[in-house]
Design a protein around this motif. Structure first.
Motif, short mmCIF file in Angstrom:
data_model
loop_
_atom_site.label_atom_id
_atom_site.label_comp_id
_atom_site.label_asym_id
_atom_site.label_seq_id
_atom_site.Cartn_x
_atom_site.Cartn_y
_atom_site.Cartn_z
N THR A 1 2.36 9.71 -5.22
CA THR A 1 2.93 10.96 -4.70
C THR A 1 4.06 11.43 -5.59
OG1 THR A 1 2.34 10.37 -2.43
CG2 THR A 1 4.07 12.03 -2.71
N VAL B 1 -1.98 12.42 0.29
CA VAL B 1 -2.42 11.59 -0.84
C VAL B 1 -3.22 10.40 -0.33
CG1 VAL B 1 -1.60 10.03 -2.66
CG2 VAL B 1 -0.60 12.32 -2.45
N ARG B 2 -2.73 9.75 0.72
CA ARG B 2 -3.41 8.58 1.27
C ARG B 2 -4.80 8.94 1.81
NH1 ARG B 2 -0.17 4.14 1.91
NH2 ARG B 2 -1.43 3.26 3.56
N SER C 1 0.83 -1.20 0.00
CA SER C 1 0.00 0.00 0.00
C SER C 1 0.87 1.26 0.00
CB SER C 1 -0.92 -0.01 1.22
OG SER C 1 -1.69 1.15 1.28
N ASN D 1 2.67 12.66 1.12
CA ASN D 1 2.23 11.28 0.93
C ASN D 1 1.05 10.96 1.85
OD1 ASN D 1 2.48 8.60 -0.22
ND2 ASN D 1 3.28 7.98 1.75
N SER E 1 1.02 4.33 -2.85
CA SER E 1 0.80 5.75 -2.56
C SER E 1 2.06 6.58 -2.79
CB SER E 1 0.26 5.95 -1.14
OG SER E 1 1.19 5.53 -0.19
N ALA F 1 -7.20 9.75 -0.95
CA ALA F 1 -7.65 8.53 -1.62
C ALA F 1 -8.90 7.99 -0.92
CB ALA F 1 -6.54 7.48 -1.62
#
Length: 150
Positions: free
Chosen positions: A36, A61-62, A28, A58, A32, A65
């Motif tokens: 990123t 971004v996670r 995972s 990052n 990501s 999501a």
């Protein structure tokens, strides 16, 4: 026919969320971090001297999501319910309930995946995404109805 397609889209989206949640933490993180990296590279082409804290970016971004996955899940679920004859506030209530329950089950599922954890914060982010998706669907449907009556 449209009802079957709508529910198929919901089930496939749920399967995608499950698949992504079932990945161990290392896999995972790689995904990501790759996303990123693409975003940072693109931004640096536009703004060459941009300074990024990659760890913080990052993390954003996670979490985004989560938000966008459940925003889409909310849209797909509301569409499927409406095509199944559930309308008005009932369809929005059922959609939100389905999204919240799936978000909770997703976080519980992650407790059993190596390196992953279940977090209440992620359920809240997922819920916010679903609410925005429901609102977007409602607004677009309202605008389309208004346009068709003219």
């Amino acid at each position: 026919m449209y009802k079957i397609l709508a529910w198929t889209a919901v089930i496939l989206w749920m399967a995608l969320i499950f698949y992504l949640s079932h990945q161990p933490a290392t896999v995972s993180s790689e995904l990501s971090e790759g996303i990123t990296e693409v975003i940072v590279t693109t931004v640096e082409k536009v703004i060459p001297h941009a300074d990024f804290d990659l760890g913080t970016f990052n993390h954003l971004v996670r979490k985004n999501a989560h938000f966008f996955a459940y925003m889409i899940f909310g849209v797909l679920t509301l569409n499927a319910l409406r095509r199944s004859g559930v309308v008005g506030y009932r369809s929005m209530g059922w959609t939100l309930s389905i999204c919240i329950l799936y978000a909770i089950s997703d976080e519980v599922h992650q407790l059993f995946v190596p390196g992953r954890s279940g977090e209440v914060r992620d359920v809240l982010i997922d819920t916010a995404g679903a609410i925005v998706g429901i609102g977007m669907y409602w607004l677009i449907a309202k605008l389309m109805r208004r346009r068709s009556t003219r």
